[in-house]
Design a protein around this motif. Structure first.
Motif, PDB file in Angstrom:
ATOM      1  N   PRO A  21       0.780  -1.249   0.000  1.00 43.51           N
ATOM      2  CA  PRO A  21       0.000   0.000   0.000  1.00 43.51           C
ATOM      3  C   PRO A  21       0.810   1.298   0.000  1.00 43.51           C
ATOM      4  O   PRO A  21       0.502   2.211  -0.760  1.00 43.51           O
ATOM      5  CB  PRO A  21      -0.846  -0.121   1.274  1.00 43.51           C
ATOM      6  N   MET A  22       1.834   1.399   0.845  1.00 39.58           N
ATOM      7  CA  MET A  22       2.575   2.658   0.923  1.00 39.58           C
ATOM      8  C   MET A  22       3.299   2.953  -0.390  1.00 39.58           C
ATOM      9  O   MET A  22       3.310   4.093  -0.877  1.00 39.58           O
ATOM     10  CB  MET A  22       3.562   2.630   2.092  1.00 39.58           C
ATOM     11  N   ASP A  23       3.910   1.927  -0.980  1.00 39.78           N
ATOM     12  CA  ASP A  23       4.591   2.101  -2.270  1.00 39.78           C
ATOM     13  C   ASP A  23       3.578   2.372  -3.376  1.00 39.78           C
ATOM     14  O   ASP A  23       3.833   3.181  -4.279  1.00 39.78           O
ATOM     15  CB  ASP A  23       5.417   0.861  -2.610  1.00 39.78           C
ATOM     16  N   PHE A  24       2.443   1.700  -3.322  1.00 43.21           N
ATOM     17  CA  PHE A  24       1.407   1.894  -4.334  1.00 43.21           C
ATOM     18  C   PHE A  24       0.885   3.329  -4.300  1.00 43.21           C
ATOM     19  O   PHE A  24       0.679   3.957  -5.343  1.00 43.21           O
ATOM     20  CB  PHE A  24       0.257   0.913  -4.089  1.00 43.21           C
ATOM     21  N   GLY A  25       0.687   3.860  -3.101  1.00 45.95           N
ATOM     22  CA  GLY A  25       0.213   5.233  -2.980  1.00 45.95           C
ATOM     23  C   GLY A  25       1.181   6.230  -3.582  1.00 45.95           C
ATOM     24  O   GLY A  25       0.788   7.150  -4.308  1.00 45.95           O
ATOM     25  N   LEU A  28       0.971   5.996  -7.396  1.00 44.08           N
ATOM     26  CA  LEU A  28      -0.209   6.633  -7.984  1.00 44.08           C
ATOM     27  C   LEU A  28      -0.086   8.152  -7.989  1.00 44.08           C
ATOM     28  O   LEU A  28      -0.531   8.820  -8.920  1.00 44.08           O
ATOM     29  CB  LEU A  28      -1.466   6.232  -7.213  1.00 44.08           C
ATOM     30  N   ALA A  29       0.516   8.703  -6.951  1.00 43.18           N
ATOM     31  CA  ALA A  29       0.571  10.159  -6.818  1.00 43.18           C
ATOM     32  C   ALA A  29       1.598  10.791  -7.747  1.00 43.18           C
ATOM     33  O   ALA A  29       1.343  11.837  -8.348  1.00 43.18           O
ATOM     34  CB  ALA A  29       0.861  10.550  -5.384  1.00 43.18           C
ATOM     35  N   VAL A  30       2.773  10.171  -7.858  1.00 43.03           N
ATOM     36  CA  VAL A  30       3.850  10.820  -8.630  1.00 43.03           C
ATOM     37  C   VAL A  30       4.331  10.011  -9.817  1.00 43.03           C
ATOM     38  O   VAL A  30       5.114  10.503 -10.626  1.00 43.03           O
ATOM     39  CB  VAL A  30       5.053  11.150  -7.714  1.00 43.03           C
ATOM     40  N   SER A  37       1.543  14.558  -9.832  1.00 46.14           N
ATOM     41  CA  SER A  37       0.333  14.493 -10.651  1.00 46.14           C
ATOM     42  C   SER A  37      -0.921  14.815  -9.850  1.00 46.14           C
ATOM     43  O   SER A  37      -1.915  15.223 -10.422  1.00 46.14           O
ATOM     44  CB  SER A  37       0.198  13.102 -11.285  1.00 46.14           C
ATOM     45  N   GLY A  38      -0.906  14.635  -8.541  1.00 45.93           N
ATOM     46  CA  GLY A  38      -2.100  14.959  -7.779  1.00 45.93           C
ATOM     47  C   GLY A  38      -2.285  14.059  -6.579  1.00 45.93           C
ATOM     48  O   GLY A  38      -1.708  12.973  -6.495  1.00 45.93           O
ATOM     49  N   GLN A  39      -3.106  14.516  -5.627  1.00 45.64           N
ATOM     50  CA  GLN A  39      -3.351  13.716  -4.435  1.00 45.64           C
ATOM     51  C   GLN A  39      -4.180  12.488  -4.781  1.00 45.64           C
ATOM     52  O   GLN A  39      -4.907  12.461  -5.776  1.00 45.64           O
ATOM     53  CB  GLN A  39      -4.043  14.553  -3.368  1.00 45.64           C
ATOM     54  N   VAL A  40      -4.082  11.474  -3.933  1.00 46.74           N
ATOM     55  CA  VAL A  40      -4.703  10.178  -4.185  1.00 46.74           C
ATOM     56  C   VAL A  40      -5.419   9.718  -2.923  1.00 46.74           C
ATOM     57  O   VAL A  40      -4.924   9.911  -1.805  1.00 46.74           O
ATOM     58  CB  VAL A  40      -3.643   9.133  -4.602  1.00 46.74           C
ATOM     59  N   VAL A  97      -2.892  10.233   0.139  1.00 46.18           N
ATOM     60  CA  VAL A  97      -1.556  10.445  -0.405  1.00 46.18           C
ATOM     61  C   VAL A  97      -1.451  11.874  -0.922  1.00 46.18           C
ATOM     62  O   VAL A  97      -2.281  12.317  -1.722  1.00 46.18           O
ATOM     63  CB  VAL A  97      -1.244   9.457  -1.548  1.00 46.18           C
ATOM     64  N   THR A  98      -0.438  12.594  -0.464  1.00 45.93           N
ATOM     65  CA  THR A  98      -0.246  13.975  -0.875  1.00 45.93           C
ATOM     66  C   THR A  98       0.263  14.049  -2.312  1.00 45.93           C
ATOM     67  O   THR A  98       0.679  13.044  -2.898  1.00 45.93           O
ATOM     68  CB  THR A  98       0.758  14.679   0.056  1.00 45.93           C
TER      69      THR A  98
END
Length: 254
Positions: A21-25, A28-30, A37-40, A97-98
């Motif tokens: 999860p932490m790596d996936f977040g 997705l964000a960057v 690219s944006g918050q998730v 995710v920021t």
């Protein structure tokens, strides 16, 4: 390698990944090139048991290591009416995710927040995302949107309650202070409409508002409701945000 399953809310989609999860977040964000690219916002979920909703055999066959051994980052299985197909019992932790890829994990609480105020500001997140003001507390608001008694209702709804500051008790004369919302005077007008019409429980502030919102404006937490149940993911206390989660909070406050 293990395959993880996720329900992304921004946008709504069912995704399989070999990333925890932490790596996936962060991915997705960057993305892989580290360009913001944006918050998730997403949930980790149990592997679905209803294969009629998601073609799991096909998804798993594509969720394999790349030829160079790198894990598969994402395999999209569905992007239409995903939330309603997933039982609430299958939904696990929530991740915020920021924009620069810092995840915060929120866990379910068995206790709903004890809130009592005149007015609430809700940002619906999924499957639709208007912002509304209401006299209904989170549990009442969830039932209002999912019990089928209204002309428009949803099988499930995810939403967040946001800071209103002094406006939550006194929409007409309350100070705006540092509320970061666009067109705050329109927000004030919507609250005054509720005050002047006691028979009305909700008023839409923005029908086409973005799913993104400043994480720093979260009041109590994130809610995920159906007709039968309401899940609650409490937001950390100010003390924890300024201590235990300082790096995330600093990123979220930018």
């Amino acid at each position: 390698m293990k395959i993880y399953f996720y329900l992304s809310l921004t946008p709504e989609s069912f995704i399989a990944s070999m990333l925890p999860p932490m790596d996936f977040g962060s991915y997705l964000a960057v993305g892989t090139q580290k360009r913001a690219s944006g918050q998730v916002i997403f949930f980790e979920i149990e592997e679905p048991t209803n294969d009629s909703s998601f073609n799991l055999d096909n998804i798993k066959s594509r969720c394999i290591n790349h030829s160079n051994g790198e894990p598969k980052h994402s395999v999209y299985g569905s992007c239409y009416r995903v939330l309603e197909k997933i039982p609430l019992s299958d939904i696990k932790d929530l991740y915020l995710v920021t924009r620069d890829g810092k995840p915060l994990c929120l866990q379910q609480s068995e206790i709903l927040p004890e809130v009592s105020q005149n007015y609430y500001l809700y940002q619906e997140i999924c499957p639709v995302h208007p912002s509304v003001v209401s006299t209904l507390n989170p549990l009442e608001f969830s039932k209002y949107l999912t019990d089928g008694s209204q002309n428009i209702y949803f099988p499930k709804i995810c939403f967040v309650d946001l800071h209103l500051g002094e406006l939550r008790e006194d929409p007409k004369f309350g100070e705006v202070r540092n509320l970061p919302y666009q067109n705050v005077e329109h927000l004030r007008d919507c609250l005054i409409q509720l005050k002047n019409n006691p028979k009305k429980s909700t008023t839409t502030v923005d029908r086409i508002s973005s799913q993104s919102f400043p994480f720093r404006t979260i009041e109590n937490g994130i809610f995920l409701g159906s007709k039968e149940n309401l899940l609650f993911y409490p937001f950390p206390s100010k003390k924890d945000l300024q201590g235990k989660y300082y790096d995330w909070w600093r990123s979220a406050s930018m």
